[in-house]
Motif scaffolding. Structure first.
Motif, mmCIF file in Angstrom:
data_model
loop_
_atom_site.group_PDB
_atom_site.id
_atom_site.type_symbol
_atom_site.label_atom_id
_atom_site.label_comp_id
_atom_site.label_asym_id
_atom_site.label_seq_id
_atom_site.Cartn_x
_atom_site.Cartn_y
_atom_site.Cartn_z
ATOM 1 N N ILE A 1 0.833 -1.199 0.000
ATOM 2 C CA ILE A 1 0.000 0.000 0.000
ATOM 3 C C ILE A 1 0.872 1.255 0.000
ATOM 4 N N VAL A 2 1.896 1.258 0.850
ATOM 5 C CA VAL A 2 2.802 2.411 0.919
ATOM 6 C C VAL A 2 3.489 2.637 -0.421
ATOM 7 N N ALA A 3 3.984 1.569 -1.026
ATOM 8 C CA ALA A 3 4.661 1.692 -2.315
ATOM 9 C C ALA A 3 3.703 2.182 -3.393
ATOM 10 N N SER A 4 2.468 1.663 -3.384
ATOM 11 C CA SER A 4 1.476 2.070 -4.375
ATOM 12 C C SER A 4 1.192 3.557 -4.279
ATOM 13 N N VAL A 5 0.946 4.036 -3.062
ATOM 14 C CA VAL A 5 0.663 5.459 -2.858
ATOM 15 C C VAL A 5 1.857 6.312 -3.267
ATOM 16 N N THR A 6 3.057 5.844 -2.935
ATOM 17 C CA THR A 6 4.268 6.590 -3.277
ATOM 18 C C THR A 6 4.411 6.739 -4.779
ATOM 19 N N PHE A 7 4.216 5.652 -5.519
ATOM 20 C CA PHE A 7 4.314 5.713 -6.974
ATOM 21 C C PHE A 7 3.294 6.692 -7.559
ATOM 22 N N ILE A 8 2.059 6.628 -7.073
ATOM 23 C CA ILE A 8 1.005 7.494 -7.606
ATOM 24 C C ILE A 8 1.327 8.960 -7.333
ATOM 25 N N VAL A 9 1.771 9.258 -6.112
ATOM 26 C CA VAL A 9 2.116 10.639 -5.768
ATOM 27 C C VAL A 9 3.293 11.132 -6.609
ATOM 28 N N ILE B 1 19.024 5.305 -4.428
ATOM 29 C CA ILE B 1 18.641 3.889 -4.374
ATOM 30 C C ILE B 1 18.205 3.487 -2.970
ATOM 31 N N LEU B 2 18.809 4.084 -1.931
ATOM 32 C CA LEU B 2 18.410 3.735 -0.566
ATOM 33 C C LEU B 2 17.016 4.253 -0.242
ATOM 34 N N GLY B 3 16.585 5.307 -0.929
ATOM 35 C CA GLY B 3 15.247 5.842 -0.704
ATOM 36 C C GLY B 3 14.271 5.508 -1.808
ATOM 37 N N ASN B 4 14.631 4.537 -2.653
ATOM 38 C CA ASN B 4 13.806 4.189 -3.808
ATOM 39 C C ASN B 4 12.713 3.201 -3.408
ATOM 40 N N PRO B 5 11.441 3.601 -3.387
ATOM 41 C CA PRO B 5 10.372 2.676 -2.973
ATOM 42 C C PRO B 5 10.212 1.502 -3.923
ATOM 43 N N LYS B 6 10.559 1.708 -5.193
ATOM 44 C CA LYS B 6 10.467 0.616 -6.163
ATOM 45 C C LYS B 6 11.424 -0.510 -5.798
ATOM 46 N N ALA B 7 12.661 -0.149 -5.442
ATOM 47 C CA ALA B 7 13.648 -1.149 -5.053
ATOM 48 C C ALA B 7 13.268 -1.820 -3.743
ATOM 49 N N ILE B 8 12.785 -1.019 -2.789
ATOM 50 C CA ILE B 8 12.384 -1.569 -1.497
ATOM 51 C C ILE B 8 11.274 -2.597 -1.676
ATOM 52 N N LEU B 9 10.271 -2.251 -2.470
ATOM 53 C CA LEU B 9 9.150 -3.161 -2.697
ATOM 54 C C LEU B 9 9.620 -4.441 -3.368
ATOM 55 N N PHE B 10 10.490 -4.310 -4.362
ATOM 56 C CA PHE B 10 10.940 -5.489 -5.102
ATOM 57 C C PHE B 10 11.731 -6.437 -4.210
ATOM 58 N N TYR B 11 12.770 -5.909 -3.579
ATOM 59 C CA TYR B 11 13.650 -6.787 -2.816
ATOM 60 C C TYR B 11 12.996 -7.323 -1.550
ATOM 61 N N MET B 12 12.151 -6.522 -0.925
ATOM 62 C CA MET B 12 11.504 -6.976 0.299
ATOM 63 C C MET B 12 10.224 -7.768 0.027
ATOM 64 N N GLY B 13 9.643 -7.581 -1.164
ATOM 65 C CA GLY B 13 8.392 -8.249 -1.466
ATOM 66 C C GLY B 13 8.504 -9.378 -2.458
ATOM 67 N N VAL B 14 9.260 -9.158 -3.535
ATOM 68 C CA VAL B 14 9.339 -10.148 -4.609
ATOM 69 C C VAL B 14 10.416 -11.187 -4.340
ATOM 70 N N LEU B 15 11.582 -10.753 -3.886
ATOM 71 C CA LEU B 15 12.698 -11.675 -3.659
ATOM 72 C C LEU B 15 12.333 -12.855 -2.764
ATOM 73 N N PRO B 16 11.636 -12.625 -1.625
ATOM 74 C CA PRO B 16 11.273 -13.777 -0.783
ATOM 75 C C PRO B 16 10.305 -14.739 -1.468
ATOM 76 N N GLY B 17 9.608 -14.264 -2.502
ATOM 77 C CA GLY B 17 8.698 -15.144 -3.226
ATOM 78 C C GLY B 17 9.378 -15.960 -4.302
ATOM 79 N N LEU B 18 10.585 -15.581 -4.682
ATOM 80 C CA LEU B 18 11.316 -16.293 -5.735
ATOM 81 C C LEU B 18 12.233 -17.378 -5.174
ATOM 82 N N PHE B 19 12.719 -17.176 -3.957
ATOM 83 C CA PHE B 19 13.656 -18.123 -3.355
ATOM 84 C C PHE B 19 13.195 -18.500 -1.952
ATOM 85 N N ASP B 20 13.562 -19.705 -1.538
ATOM 86 C CA ASP B 20 13.350 -20.116 -0.152
ATOM 87 C C ASP B 20 14.525 -19.559 0.650
ATOM 88 N N LEU B 21 14.305 -18.430 1.311
ATOM 89 C CA LEU B 21 15.390 -17.729 1.969
ATOM 90 C C LEU B 21 16.000 -18.515 3.127
#
Length: 206
Positions: free
Chosen positions: A79-87, A122-142
């Motif tokens: 939700i946070v990432a979505s709102v950030t992108f729209i704004v 890059i440290l403040g990039n919501p796109k990167a945060i969403l990807f690595y924190m959201g997508v990465l755990p879904g691709l690999f068994d961490l």
């Protein structure tokens, strides 16, 4: 290694899709390229590498625990990432006539300034945060990753965006004269803003 070549191919494809999605790194890279050419942009691309290695490490080491404690964490993050992108998109469209190079924080001359701008964006990039924190755990068994697995993931996370950013900087450096015209800048800003809004609207349904 516990991850397969197919796993890495899928992750690399996801990284490429992430790179193709306009975001703060694109804005910063284009700004420095238009203000100083390729020589001003490549230090920023190298600075971005810091976050591209840091974020997957944090995801691997921390997301599994966070999700186990806070079950709704990923939903809130979406939700946070979505709102950030729209704004962000709305602001770009609203100020479409403003030249990309007008932000002196991004265009300050010097290799060190460019590198630090890359780290910051890059440290403040919501796109990167969403990807690595959201997508990465879904691709690999961490929980099963070994040292070589982590090294391979970090290398891919470094190599794909770095290569893409350098190519992007080279391209915009070649087209610098065209892209500094007010009409072209206005058109690019409107397109980029529209894409950001579209991505923000799509995130909750992915």
């Amino acid at each position: 290694m516990t991850i397969t070549a197919a796993d890495m191919a899928l992750y690399t494809a996801a990284l490429f899709a992430l790179f193709l999605t306009p975001g703060p790194v694109w804005v910063a890279l284009i700004a420095r390229t238009l203000s100083g050419g390729f020589s001003a942009a490549w230090p920023l691309a190298v600075g971005v590498v810091v976050g591209d290695v840091l974020w997957p490490l944090l995801a691997i080491l921390g997301v599994t625990w966070i999700v186990s404690v806070y079950a709704d964490f990923m939903h809130v993050l979406r939700i946070v990432a979505s709102v950030t992108f729209i704004v962000m998109g709305a602001l770009i469209v609203r100020h479409a006539s403003r030249t990309i190079g007008s932000d002196s924080r991004l265009t300050r001359p010097g290799m060190w300034a460019g590198f630090l701008a890359g780290v910051a964006v890059i440290l403040g990039n919501p796109k990167a945060i969403l990807f690595y924190m959201g997508v990465l755990p879904g691709l690999f068994d961490l929980t099963r990753l070994t040292g070589p697995d982590i090294a391979a993931i970090c290398f891919a996370s470094l190599f794909v965006p770095l290569t893409g950013n350098l190519i992007l900087a080279w391209f915009f450096g070649r087209a610098r004269a065209l892209l500094t015209s007010p009409t072209a800048v206005r058109r690019i800003n409107r397109i980029a803003g529209g894409l950001l809004i579209a991505v923000g609207c799509a995130i909750p349904f992915v």
